[in-house]
Design a protein around this motif. Structure first.
Motif: not given
Lengths: 199, 392
Positions: A136-140, A144-154, A163-169
């Motif tokens: 679930e967390p990874r899917k979310k 956000l990144n693919r469907e809504l086009g959000m950058k890792p920082a957002q 941010v590092g965690t988001v990029k790792n995920q």
């Protein structure tokens, strides 16, 4: 020192690694040109050109998190494309063997053009299976990144995580997709390890 | 192997003029791992030497390919219509911010947000399954499903067998010159069935469809009548052309695989050729010959029959167990949903004319598809009884 062209520059490549479609579009437009020139000369059925390009760039896109580490991007792309092309060639030759031994050719039409399309459908399904299997967390984060086009920082700000965690995920999600493709017989791209020395 | 040799052989292959020897050489290169590796390396070099400044492809084609690439890891893609692009882009930006806000709001803070006063039911329904009704020539009606392997009847020269969820007509030997009896198989909404005709032709029947066929084929032609949608794999018989009739359209076939879609509530009757060859005719139009990968479209509104390149994967996805759409209008998607999940559809409020791209399994419950579509934040669904309400 070699100055990188804009579509391969460090900034662009990092943007692509973080999932930026616009940056990837510039990158794709530039790098697909020599491939199209080659494919138009060396494929039997012209509609297969786009299908081969599609499969090549899907594979590149699924390796986007590894792009910044690749030394010679052009060479890497051509390696991937040449393999997709050879696999296609292989299938075509086998197909023709089958058709010729069956001996029918009503109206001169004997070829199954749709095989490439079916293959691409299978690849998409494989990817979908992998995406479905994300926790679930990874899917979310991926959503956000693919469907809504959000950058890792957002994403990091919204989900209150580094941010590092988001990029790792995001990276881990792509790894899962690549593994699934491998398992279904549409990967792997071991060529990466030969072409991109990290030192 | 040297560069020149490779270039020459690949050119021959592309032109279809490979000599036997050249072809064997190519096959050998492909078969042995070290040779194949070397070939790949050389081809990569050739690609690197190609001119990368020319504009060989048209922009639309290039864009289309890119869209498909992007759709690979985006299960559902919402397409913004070019006509209203400028304000759509602004709306989309707002949409993103609003969704982002909602996400954060719902996940970051422990506050419940009451969206609607009435208790809304999360829309869900089981997918369709193997079920159909068979009408025999003597007016007997048989319900078909996946259970029980047995002989259902002996009709007009055939034994009718139900095996592993498939209906098969096995011709009885020694019976000739009999007047064939006609049977009809019909699937309800939420049903699908596979039938093997007495000549070995396999027909996959989609939901809300029916096929009328003789128990044994006799005469010059093998003729069947279809309503709805079916995928056919026609058994080879050069002496006896196979024909599918669907309303005004006639599809003439030899040994071949194709899909015919002619639901009355869709805008056209579409015949898609997967392999082999067919000729499609309709009144007032000349016969159109199809090559694999093409489809013939008879537009209901104009009565015009034309041939164009098809998205075969998308058009036969149902038969391969997928639901697949590429830039398909929401209303057309919902019509398919209605037939496969056996639900009614209603639109409430100002539902935009939007297109979606998506690919999922047909065996999933309806909620999966709906939640994917909802993820684009462009459309929402609720359910009342057996009706799905589509709203903004």
């Amino acid at each position: 020192m070699r100055i990188s062209p804009p579509y391969d520059g460090a900034d662009t490549v990092q943007l692509i690694a973080d999932g930026d479609e616009k940056a990837f579009f510039e990158f794709y437009t530039h790098h697909a040109k020599p491939l199209r020139t080659f494919l138009l000369k060396y494929t039997r059925v012209k509609t297969d050109v786009e299908d081969i390009i599609q499969e090549t760039f899907i594979k590149i896109w699924l390796h986007r998190d590894q792009l910044p580490a690749i030394e010679n991007i052009s060479a890497w792309i051509h390696r991937i494309a040449s393999r997709v092309y050879l696999d296609h060639l292989d299938r075509e030759l086998r197909n023709r063997d089958r058709k010729e031994s069956a001996g029918r050719d009503w109206y001169g039409a004997g070829q199954v053009v749709s095989e490439e399309r079916t293959r691409l459908l299978e690849i998409r399904r494989s990817i979908f299976v992998a995406l479905n299997g994300l926790t679930e967390p990874r899917k979310k984060i991926f959503h956000l990144n693919r469907e809504l086009g959000m950058k890792p920082a957002q994403i990091a700000e919204i989900l209150q995580m580094p941010v590092g965690t988001v990029k790792n995920q995001l990276s881990a999600a792509l790894r899962q997709v690549r593994d699934q493709l491998s398992a279904s017989g549409y990967g792997p791209l071991a060529v990466i390890f030969f072409v991109s020395p990290l030192f | 192997m040297d560069q020149q040799q490779i270039g020459h052989i690949l050119k021959q292959y592309a032109a279809g003029t490979l000599t036997g020897e050249e072809r064997r050489e190519l096959e050998q290169w492909l078969a042995k791992q070290p040779d194949r590796e070397e070939l790949a390396a050389r081809i990569a070099m050739m690609m690197g030497e190609e001119d990368n400044t020319s504009q060989l492809t048209d922009q639309d084609q290039s864009q289309e390919t890119f869209d498909r690439i992007m759709a690979a890891d985006k299960p559902v893609v919402r397409h913004i219509k070019p006509a209203s692009r400028w304000w759509m882009a602004a709306a989309a930006a707002v949409l993103v911010l609003v969704s982002a806000g909602a996400y954060w709001f719902l996940n970051g803070k422990k506050q419940s947000v009451e969206v609607a006063q009435t208790k809304t039911v999360k829309p869900d329904k089981d997918p369709g399954r193997n079920t159909a009704v068979l009408y025999l020539a003597d007016s007997t009606v048989v319900e078909l499903d996946s259970t029980g392997n047995r002989q259902l009847a002996a009709q007009g020269g055939s034994r009718v067998m139900l095996t592993n969820g498939q209906l098969a007509y096995v011709p009885q030997l020694g019976i000739n010159g009999m007047l064939p009896a006609y049977n009809r198989i019909a699937t309800p909404r939420g049903g699908e069935f596979t039938i093997i005709l007495s000549d070995g032709t396999t027909v996959w029947l989609n939901a809300a469809s029916s096929l009328k066929f003789p128990t044994v084929f006799s005469g010059d032609k093998r003729v069947v009548e279809l309503t709805g949608e079916a995928y056919l794999k026609v058994a080879e018989d050069p002496q006896h052309p196979f024909e599918v009739k669907i309303r005004d359209v006639n599809v003439a076939v030899l040994g071949t695989q194709f899909n015919v879609m002619g639901y009355e509530d869709e805008a056209a009757i579409i015949t898609t050729l997967v392999s082999g060859a067919v000729r499609v005719t309709a009144p007032g139009n000349g016969g159109k010959l199809l090559a694999p990968g093409e489809h013939a479209v008879l537009k209901n509104s104009t009565g015009q029959l034309y041939v164009e390149k098809a998205d075969v994967g998308e058009e036969v996805a149902w038969k391969n167990g997928s639901i697949q759409f590429e830039r398909t209008n929401i209303r057309q998607i919902m019509r398919q949903v209605s037939r496969w999940y056996d639900v009614d559809i209603k639109y409430r409020g100002d539902v935009e004319d939007m297109d979606f791209t998506c690919a999922i399994s047909r065996k999933d419950k309806l909620s999966k598809l709906l939640s994917l579509l909802e993820m684009t934040a462009a459309v929402h669904f609720t359910m009342e009884g057996n009706t799905i309400i589509v709203h903004k």
